[in-house]
Structure formats: structure tokens, C-alpha cells
Write a protein that holds these residues in place. Structure first.
Motif, PDB file in Angstrom:
ATOM      1  N   GLN A   1      -4.987   4.303  -5.873  1.00  0.00           N
ATOM      2  CA  GLN A   1      -5.881   3.747  -4.854  1.00  0.00           C
ATOM      3  C   GLN A   1      -7.059   4.675  -4.577  1.00  0.00           C
ATOM      4  O   GLN A   1      -8.198   4.220  -4.430  1.00  0.00           O
ATOM      5  CB  GLN A   1      -5.111   3.470  -3.557  1.00  0.00           C
ATOM      6  CG  GLN A   1      -4.135   2.303  -3.664  1.00  0.00           C
ATOM      7  CD  GLN A   1      -3.716   1.777  -2.305  1.00  0.00           C
ATOM      8  OE1 GLN A   1      -4.506   1.172  -1.591  1.00  0.00           O
ATOM      9  NE2 GLN A   1      -2.452   2.001  -1.955  1.00  0.00           N
ATOM     10  N   SER A   2      -6.808   5.972  -4.516  1.00  0.00           N
ATOM     11  CA  SER A   2      -7.895   6.915  -4.223  1.00  0.00           C
ATOM     12  C   SER A   2      -8.922   6.963  -5.340  1.00  0.00           C
ATOM     13  O   SER A   2     -10.112   7.198  -5.095  1.00  0.00           O
ATOM     14  CB  SER A   2      -7.327   8.319  -3.976  1.00  0.00           C
ATOM     15  OG  SER A   2      -6.609   8.770  -5.114  1.00  0.00           O
ATOM     16  N   SER A   3      -8.500   6.704  -6.578  1.00  0.00           N
ATOM     17  CA  SER A   3      -9.430   6.711  -7.708  1.00  0.00           C
ATOM     18  C   SER A   3     -10.111   5.369  -7.922  1.00  0.00           C
ATOM     19  O   SER A   3     -10.989   5.246  -8.780  1.00  0.00           O
ATOM     20  CB  SER A   3      -8.694   7.110  -8.991  1.00  0.00           C
ATOM     21  OG  SER A   3      -7.698   6.148  -9.321  1.00  0.00           O
TER      22      SER A   3
ATOM     23  N   SER B   1       0.819  -1.209   0.000  1.00  0.00           N
ATOM     24  CA  SER B   1       0.000   0.000   0.000  1.00  0.00           C
ATOM     25  C   SER B   1       0.854   1.260   0.000  1.00  0.00           C
ATOM     26  O   SER B   1       0.611   2.201  -0.773  1.00  0.00           O
ATOM     27  CB  SER B   1      -0.930  -0.022   1.214  1.00  0.00           C
ATOM     28  OG  SER B   1      -1.775   1.117   1.205  1.00  0.00           O
TER      29      SER B   1
ATOM     30  N   ASP C   1       1.236   3.905  -3.147  1.00  0.00           N
ATOM     31  CA  ASP C   1       0.824   5.289  -2.898  1.00  0.00           C
ATOM     32  C   ASP C   1       1.950   6.276  -3.165  1.00  0.00           C
ATOM     33  O   ASP C   1       1.714   7.387  -3.658  1.00  0.00           O
ATOM     34  CB  ASP C   1       0.335   5.444  -1.451  1.00  0.00           C
ATOM     35  CG  ASP C   1      -1.119   5.057  -1.291  1.00  0.00           C
ATOM     36  OD1 ASP C   1      -1.833   4.974  -2.322  1.00  0.00           O
ATOM     37  OD2 ASP C   1      -1.562   4.806  -0.151  1.00  0.00           O
TER      38      ASP C   1
ATOM     39  N   THR D   1      -2.464   8.452  -7.062  1.00  0.00           N
ATOM     40  CA  THR D   1      -3.910   8.534  -7.314  1.00  0.00           C
ATOM     41  C   THR D   1      -4.573   7.190  -7.591  1.00  0.00           C
ATOM     42  O   THR D   1      -5.805   7.127  -7.676  1.00  0.00           O
ATOM     43  CB  THR D   1      -4.178   9.461  -8.510  1.00  0.00           C
ATOM     44  OG1 THR D   1      -3.578   8.903  -9.693  1.00  0.00           O
ATOM     45  CG2 THR D   1      -3.606  10.854  -8.252  1.00  0.00           C
TER      46      THR D   1
ATOM     47  N   SER E   1      -7.121  -1.603  -5.661  1.00  0.00           N
ATOM     48  CA  SER E   1      -7.589  -1.766  -4.288  1.00  0.00           C
ATOM     49  C   SER E   1      -6.833  -2.925  -3.652  1.00  0.00           C
ATOM     50  O   SER E   1      -6.533  -3.919  -4.315  1.00  0.00           O
ATOM     51  CB  SER E   1      -9.098  -2.021  -4.237  1.00  0.00           C
ATOM     52  OG  SER E   1      -9.415  -3.240  -4.874  1.00  0.00           O
TER      53      SER E   1
END
Length: 260
Positions: free
Chosen positions: A119-121, A108, A112, A117, A125
Motif C-alpha cells: 500500500q505504501s508503494s 487494509s 498491511d 510495502t 490501493s
């Protein structure tokens, strides 16, 4: 002129006086009964009796449900139920009752830092349970439409993932998934071929980046393992994905891990 209803006598007022009379009469007989009790044992009986009377009165003034009776617990109370913390710990692996595993954190944090972007988008996952770490990648991130060759961004992503996986060697299954639309291709006749080829492409790249091939296997599920129902384009995009299932147990090779 005054309304006739306002001047009319209230013939039902006697009910209030009657209720007061009955209450006083009840109190009078209770007092007589208490005086007649002399020893401690009878005083305990009196106390229990009065408590039972007052409990009955309290129950009688509670609101009465209107409508059909409902069996079981009310829905509003069931929604408040939670799983005790002792039971929720069962999903964690031995020795890791709280928090995430080191491999999960490493994946993770590395993704990151290199791809802020993704994972946030929702294009990537990461999740885990007691046995596996699951890394989902949307097909649009890893492949061009209808193709099984990795994009340049996918290759860069595989380099980052491989650097972490070399530090934590473990059995890895690479799962290819498609939507339910036909491929419409002469070179790729079905979604079974497409999902298998995409999974194999990821395996090839991981091996090229130094992952032990004995720990890897590609699996194609076609459209038979959807995350959501294939009802529209957005849903189909969620189902087109490649998944890395990384075991949290060490093994010399994947075959023995699965079959022996």
C-alpha cells in the motif's frame, strides 16, 4: 549648494488647512443640528444619521481596485470555501456516518500485516464510498508483462484477500484494465482479450480459495477505462490494473444484485 527644489515654497500646503477647516465646519453644523433635536425620537434619527455618515466615510477610505472589474466573488475567497460537515456525511453508508466499514479495515490491516510495502508503494490501493469498496492492484504486481497467469505473489495475495471476503460475503466484480498499446501476441489478439482473461484469472483464484462463484463476475474493459491519460510509460503503468469492486450490500448472487 542646496538644491533649488528644496528651497522652493510648497504652494499646495493650503489644501491641508482647507481640509481641516471643512472638517471643523462639518462638526459645527452637526452639533447645531443635534442641539435642535429635543425628543427621543429625533435622537434616534440623529444616531442613525451619524452612523450612516461614518459608514460612508469608512467605505470611502477602503482601497480601490485597479484594473478591470471582476464579477462575482474574488478567487482568493472562493479557495477558502469548504463543504459543511453535514453534506460530507452523505458519502457514508447508513449506520456508518463516521469512520471506515469493518470490511475496509479488515482488508487494509490484513494486507498491511502480510505485505507491509504494497500500500505504501502504491501497488495496492483501497478506497470506499457509500456503495462499494474498491481494491486496486497494479498489473505488474499480479501478472507478468503481456500474460494473464497470476504470479506467485499474486496467489499469496489472493489467499489473504479471500480469507477476509469469506467472512464478509458480498457481490464482487473483478475489472481488468490495460493501457492503449497493442498486445503484439498471436494468442492474445487484443486488449479486450487480455483484460478479460486477467479478470477471469483472479475470479478463478478467488473461487478456488472458497469464494461463492455466484457472487463473482469478471469484466474486461480493455484500455477504455483509464485512470490517467496514456501519455507515457509511467501513466500506462497506472492504467494496467485489476480492480475488485466489493459491494457493501449483501445479496445471494451477483446477477440478481445487478439486474433484479
Amino acid at each position: 549648494m542646496r538644491n533649488k527644489d528644496q528651497n522652493a515654497p510648497h504652494h499646495d500646503r493650503w489644501i491641508l488647512s482647507y481640509a481641516d477647516f471643512i472638517t471643523l465646519l462639518f462638526a459645527f453644523f452637526v452639533a447645531l443640528y443635534s442641539i435642535s433635536l429635543k425628543d427621543a425620537g429625533n435622537e434616534e434619527v440623529l444616531s442613525e444619521t451619524l452612523n450612516g455618515v461614518f459608514d460612508a466615510v469608512q467605505k470611502s477610505i477602503k482601497p480601490i481596485n485597479v484594473g478591470d472589474p471582476v464579477a462575482g466573488q474574488p478567487e482568493s475567497e472562493r479557495l477558502l470555501e469548504v463543504v459543511p460537515p453535514e453534506e460530507s456525511e452523505a458519502d457514508n453508508p447508513p449506520g456508518e456516518v463516521e469512520g471506515r466499514s469493518p470490511l475496509y479495515d479488515a482488508l487494509s490491516q490484513s494486507i498491511d500485516s502480510q505485505f507491509p510495502t504494497l500500500q505504501s508503494s502504491g501497488q495496492i490501493s483501497i478506497s470506499e464510498n457509500a456503495d462499494w469498496i474498491t481494491l486496486d492492484m497494479k498489473a505488474a504486481l499480479v501478472f507478468d508483462q503481456g500474460d494473464y497467469e497470476l504470479t506467485n505473489e499474486a496467489v499469496a495475495l489472493m489467499i489473504v484477500i479471500s480469507n477476509i471476503l469469506r467472512t464478509y460475503p458480498a457481490p464482487i466484480m473483478v475489472l481488468g484494465n490495460t493501457d492503449d498499446l497493442p498486445t503484439n501476441s498471436t494468442t492474445i489478439p487484443s486488449n479486450w482479450h487480455l483484460s478479460s482473461l486477467r479478470a477471469a484469472s483472479v475470479v478463478d483464484e478467488l473461487v478456488y480459495r472458497g469464494i461463492n462463484p455466484k457472487l463473482l463476475a469478471p469484466l474486461g474493459f480493455s484500455s477504455e477505462n483509464p485512470k490517467v491519460r496514456n501519455t507515457n510509460d509511467f501513466a500506462r503503468a497506472q492504467n494496467r490494473r485489476v480492480t475488485l469492486k466489493i459491494s457493501k450490500r449483501r445479496a445471494d448472487n451477483l446477477y440478481d444484485y445487478l439486474f433484479n
